[in-house]
Every structure is written in C-alpha cells, then in structure tokens.
Design an enzyme around this catalytic site. Structure first.
Site, short mmCIF file in Angstrom:
data_model
loop_
_atom_site.label_atom_id
_atom_site.label_comp_id
_atom_site.label_asym_id
_atom_site.label_seq_id
_atom_site.Cartn_x
_atom_site.Cartn_y
_atom_site.Cartn_z
N ARG A 10 0.86 -1.19 0.00
CA ARG A 10 0.00 0.00 0.00
C ARG A 10 0.89 1.23 0.00
O ARG A 10 1.75 1.39 0.88
CB ARG A 10 -0.93 0.03 1.21
N GLU A 57 4.57 7.09 2.67
CA GLU A 57 5.42 5.90 2.79
C GLU A 57 4.89 4.80 1.91
O GLU A 57 3.73 4.80 1.50
CB GLU A 57 5.52 5.42 4.24
N ASN A 85 4.27 0.88 2.07
CA ASN A 85 4.19 -0.22 3.04
C ASN A 85 4.29 -1.56 2.33
O ASN A 85 3.59 -1.81 1.35
CB ASN A 85 2.83 -0.18 3.75
N SER A 120 -3.22 -3.12 6.18
CA SER A 120 -4.59 -3.31 6.67
C SER A 120 -5.58 -2.38 5.99
O SER A 120 -5.20 -1.49 5.23
CB SER A 120 -4.65 -3.18 8.19
N LYS A 140 11.97 2.70 6.01
CA LYS A 140 11.99 4.13 5.68
C LYS A 140 13.33 4.53 5.03
O LYS A 140 13.40 5.42 4.20
CB LYS A 140 11.76 4.96 6.94
N LYS A 174 11.81 10.34 11.20
CA LYS A 174 11.25 8.98 11.29
C LYS A 174 12.33 7.93 11.56
O LYS A 174 13.36 7.93 10.89
CB LYS A 174 10.56 8.61 9.97
N GLU A 180 7.91 0.51 12.06
CA GLU A 180 6.64 0.72 11.37
C GLU A 180 5.49 0.74 12.38
O GLU A 180 5.65 0.29 13.51
CB GLU A 180 6.38 -0.45 10.40
N GLY A 181 4.34 1.22 11.94
CA GLY A 181 3.12 0.96 12.67
C GLY A 181 2.63 2.05 13.60
O GLY A 181 1.76 1.83 14.43
N ARG A 185 -8.02 7.45 4.83
CA ARG A 185 -8.12 7.59 6.28
C ARG A 185 -8.01 9.07 6.60
O ARG A 185 -7.23 9.78 5.97
CB ARG A 185 -6.96 6.86 6.98
P1 ADP Z 1 4.18 4.60 10.16
O1 ADP Z 1 5.13 3.54 9.74
O2 ADP Z 1 4.18 4.84 11.62
O3 ADP Z 1 2.81 4.42 9.55
P2 ADP Z 1 4.30 7.01 8.53
O4 ADP Z 1 5.48 7.39 7.73
O5 ADP Z 1 3.12 6.55 7.78
O6 ADP Z 1 4.79 5.94 9.60
O7 ADP Z 1 3.90 8.24 9.46
C1 ADP Z 1 2.79 8.21 10.34
C2 ADP Z 1 1.85 9.38 10.08
O8 ADP Z 1 2.55 10.61 10.19
C3 ADP Z 1 1.25 9.40 8.68
O9 ADP Z 1 0.10 8.60 8.59
C4 ADP Z 1 0.96 10.87 8.48
O10 ADP Z 1 -0.27 11.22 9.09
C5 ADP Z 1 2.09 11.55 9.23
N1 ADP Z 1 3.20 11.87 8.31
C6 ADP Z 1 4.26 11.09 8.02
N2 ADP Z 1 5.08 11.67 7.13
C7 ADP Z 1 4.53 12.87 6.83
C8 ADP Z 1 4.89 13.96 5.96
N3 ADP Z 1 6.01 13.93 5.24
N4 ADP Z 1 4.08 15.03 5.92
C9 ADP Z 1 2.94 15.10 6.66
N5 ADP Z 1 2.54 14.12 7.49
C10 ADP Z 1 3.32 13.01 7.58
MG MG Z 2 1.99 4.84 7.73
#
Ligand code: ADP
Ligand code: MG
Length: 499
Positions: A131, A149, A151, A156, A326, A386, A390-391, A472
């Site tokens: 995804r 990101e 995945n 899910s 990442k 970051k 994950e998660g 979402r």
């Molecule tokens: P995880 O592996 O925890 O899902 P993500 O990279 O998806 O990590 O980051 C978690 C949340 O943080 C995302 O769902 C989003 O809401 C916010 N986020 C992450 N990166 C960005 C970004 N570059 N700009 C804005 N919001 C972000």
């Molecule tokens: Mg995410």
C-alpha cells in the site's frame, strides 16, 4: 458529471443528523464495518470510527495515485530482483543501528538461506501486497499527491475500505444526506467504491493457485499469521470470507506463538497439524513490530524462521518486508535511483513517479546528511523525523525534533530519516467515533493497494495489479494517523475537478 468545483458538505438539521447516525451505525453493524473495542469479548464489536460524509479529493491527484501503483510495485520487486546485493548491504547497515529488531529480522533471512545447501531461498516465488500512502500537497498551484510511505508488510484496511465507501454510497442513495428531495446529494460517480476487498483476495488467490500448480498439490490453505487480541480482525475476516466464497480457498489463523503447536513442516512443506492440509501461502498480519515477538522471544523468532524456511509462498518474505524500511524509501528518492531500477519506464511515467516524492534526507555524514542536520535545527517546523520502526507512534514532529536529537548520541542519528512535511488541505467533515460526533478540521491520507507475484530466481513477474484504495482521515491537530491505534478514522472520497 463530477462537481466541477469542490462541493460543500450536506447541511443537516440536528434531528436529521441523529437519524443519519443511527442509520450509519446500523449499516456498519449489519455489514461488518466494525472493530473490537480495547477490552473485548468475542461476541461484541463496535462500529468502526468513520467520517459521516465522504471527503473531497481532487480527481486528477486520485488518478495519478492509481497510475503510479504498478510501477511502484515493480520498483520494490526490482529492489529484490535486480538490486539484491545493494539491498543486503543497506540492511546490514540498518541491522547495526537497530540490532534488536531489524538485525533480528535480517538474521532470520540469513539463517533461512544458510540452511539450504544451494544458498538460495526454498521458495523463490514471492508475493508483495503493498500500500502506497499519499497526502495531497497544497504548496504548489495545483494539488498533487505526495508519498508518505510505501508499506510492504501488514497492509490493513483493504476490506473495511470497501465497506466505508459502500456505507457512504448507501447513505447517499437512501437519502440521508438530503432528506427534503428525492435526488441524492452526491452524484454517484463522484463517490467511487474501493474494490480493494475483491482485488486483494484475488491477489492472494493468484499466489495460492501458483503454488498448487508449481508443486503439484491441491486443497491448500492460506495461513493468516495474526497478532494476539487483534482488534482489527474483521478487516482480516472479510478477506477470509472472500477467499472461501469467491475462490474456494480455506484459511487458517495462527499467532507466531502458536506456530509450533499448530503447524508442522515435512520436507520443507508446511502443513496444518490438525487437518493435514498443506499451506500454500503465509499472509502476515503480524511480525512487523517488536511487540509481536514479546510473548515468548525464543518461540516467536523460531516460528518466524520455520515459516521463512518453508516452501510456502510468503506475503511478504522478510526481505520484501525490510525493503519497505523508511531508509530504503529515502534512498529510492535519490537522483537516478528510479531510472536505474526501472529503466523501461517512459519519461512521462518516470516523471510521474518522481513527482510524488518530497525531500527525504539521511542523517549521516554525506553532504545531504550534513544539510539535513542543519535543517533539523534551523527549520524543524517543516520536517518530520522517522525511525525505522513501522506501525505508528514512532515519528518525531516539527519543533520536537531538535531536543529529541540532542538527547541521543549523534552516532545513532543515521538510524533516522528527515522528511519534508506535506501540507494537506483541511476539511470540516464530521467524524463519528463511539457514538460521539466531532466537527473539526480533518486531513486525509490516500492509500493505494497493489499486489505483485514474482520469481526471485528467474526474475519473472507473474502478475502486477493495482488493488483499490483507502482513505483515512484524522483531526488536523493530531500528528499520527493510525485508525487501529485510535488516532484516525476511515473515510471515502468525493472526487472533484479543479477549476
Ligand atoms: P508509520 O510507519 O508509523 O505508519 P508514517 O510514515 O506513515 O509511519 O507516518 C505516520 C503518520 O505521520 C502518517 O500517517 C501521516 O499522518 C504523518 N506523516 C508522516 N510523514 C509525513 C509527511 N512527510 N508530511 C505530513 N505528514 C506526515
Ligand atoms: Mg503509515
């Protein structure tokens, strides 16, 4: 006809809204748009948190997200197919900065290879169920998607996404959005229904059929490797029901801790002890975070190795799981990274992929790393930091970044990436969560699902598909967006055209 301009949300009276909330809850419970609450017994679930209305999303950006999915599937497959030595070298480094988790996962992969005399995988056919997540960015003159990101494990909401778009379509057609006329508020074609439930189960069935043909066997099961006390179990159950009703495939559930008592391997093949049924495919909805191994470290890590060594196709293989780190995402945004890994893309396709990237920096001693260290302290408000995990719940946002970095040894900084923040539009949709209606500014994240089946040995790609979407949304005020983690909710899109 789509709305040519972004439409406003339906305006409902207080009593109409109460009516709608009842209808929404009852549709969700009737159709399995549900989750278990934090403390639960098996007989009683709650309607999943959702927005009351679909959220506006620019049609051109939505289309772009679909157009780049198959190239992205192929890109991450090619990281394994064409770039294995590079991938292994990156993972070796990541293992050093995160020995307790990334290192252990990587060791499982290495042990699985080492246990074969050939030095190769027992099962060279790999399945990816991916995804790619985006937000719409409003910094330029037109709204465009930017990737959050990619995945590669524990994907899910494929099933609940289909359900929430069906829910919004039902509320629209039944007249709950517009009670005083017989014409639905939204034009039906502007609120698409995600076919992710059907497409993801079809993708799993393709891998299952491939295994049965390749290994001259039949009546095989799919093993759903799951977490203990999973609250998002209905999202998985809908997939299991679709596999059985559409594809005549039975599935069996097991946690990592239950593997040794429920499964057995004979000559590399994996069987379910109780029934003797062979397992064609291991589908991971667990195993991606340290907590999944905590119940009994020795048993759970051994279980992961047993599964990894088996002939069953893995969705995903540990290597593919780790390719979703990442750090790999950051490296793939570097100049020419895409061109060298997807040389057959047309210029347009190539640019379309590149246009989804925002700046992502390493925090190491390279030139870009040094620049990132400066940016993290000079303009932290524009960035998110970051780690490899994950998660949800692991990121450090904006002005929290400098003090966070100062607290840890600079040698550990290269386990993090620094990512430019995307600036999504906000909407005043309403969120229904546990019987409470919230009317706040929300921002949305679009996920596009994909499936791919390929042979690591021959390089052959058997199938590569786009598999529906997920929206979402979360309150603008919260940085994290996990629905299961309790920060966000399920949503669907109302497509609109820019002027
Ligand atoms: P995880 O592996 O925890 O899902 P993500 O990279 O998806 O990590 O980051 C978690 C949340 O943080 C995302 O769902 C989003 O809401 C916010 N986020 C992450 N990166 C960005 C970004 N570059 N700009 C804005 N919001 C972000
Ligand atoms: Mg995410």
């Amino acid at each position: 006809m789509l709305h040519s301009l972004m439409s406003s949300f339906p305006a409902l009276s207080g009593s109409d809204e109460l009516n709608l909330v009842d209808a929404l809850d009852q549709w969700s419970l009737s159709n399995g748009l549900i989750m278990y609450p934090p403390q639960f017994t098996s007989h009683s679930a709650n309607a999943a948190p959702v927005t009351i209305f679909p959220t506006p999303f620019p049609e051109s950006a939505f289309k772009d997200a679909f157009l780049v999915q198959e190239p992205f599937n192929q890109l991450y497959a090619n990281v394994v197919l064409k770039n294995l030595l590079w991938l292994l070298a990156v993972l070796e480094q990541l293992s050093q900065s995160d020995p307790d988790f990334t290192g252990k996962l990587f060791n499982v992969y290495k042990s699985a290879i080492a246990s074969n005399k050939s030095g190769k995988l027992t099962q060279p056919v790999l399945m990816g169920l991916f995804r790619s997540d985006y937000m719409v960015d409003t910094k330029g003159s037109t709204p465009v998607i930017k990737q959050i990101e990619f995945n590669t494990v524990l994907i899910s909401f494929g099933a609940l996404s289909t359900k929430v778009s069906q829910l919004h379509s039902y509320l629209n057609n039944a007249g709950y959005y517009q009670q005083d006329t017989s014409i639905p508020y939204y034009n039906e074609c502007s609120i698409p229904i995600s076919d992710s439930l059907q497409k993801l189960s079809a993708g799993l069935a393709v891998a299952h059929a491939h295994y049965e043909n390749a290994h001259a066997t039949s009546q095989c099961a799919i093993l759903f490797l799951v977490q203990e006390n999973e609250r998002n179990i209905f999202d998985q159950r809908h997939l299991e029901y679709a596999l059985l009703s559409e594809h005549k495939i039975k599935s069996v559930r097991s946690t990592l801790g239950q593997v040794s008592s429920r499964l057995i391997t004979k000559e590399d093949r994996l069987y379910i002890k109780a029934t003797g049924q062979e397992v064609a495919l291991v589908y991971y909805r667990s195993g991606y975070a340290p907590a999944d191994y905590e119940s009994d470290q020795a048993a759970t890590w051994k279980a992961r190795l047993v599964l990894e060594q088996s002939l069953a196709i893995k969705c995903p293989l540990i290597l593919v799981q780790l390719a979703g780190s990442k750090k790999i995402q950051q490296l793939l945004t570097e100049p020419s990274a895409i061109k060298s890994r997807l040389p057959d893309l047309s210029t347009d396709e190539h640019d379309r992929l590149l246009n989804t990237f925002v700046a992502i920096y390493p925090l190491d001693d390279s030139e870009r790393g040094k620049e990132a260290k400066r940016l993290a302290f000079e303009s932290p408000q524009d960035y998110v930091l970051k780690p490899q995990r994950e998660g949800g719940g692991n990121n450090v946002y904006k002005t929290d970044i400098p003090s966070f970095l100062q607290k840890i040894d600079e040698k550990e900084w290269d386990a993090y990436i620094l990512m430019e923040l995307i600036k999504p539009p906000t909407f005043k949709n309403k969120v229904l969560r546990n019987d409470q209606v919230f009317n706040e500014d929300i921002i949305s994240e679009l996920g596009i699902f994909g499936t791919i089946l390929f042979n690591e040995d021959s390089g052959k790609i058997f199938s590569n598909e786009t598999a529906g979407f997920l929206l979402r949304s979360k309150f603008e005020a919260s940085d994290e967006g996990g629905v299961a983690a309790g920060f966000g909710c399920l949503d669907s899109v109302e497509l609109y055209r820019e002027k």
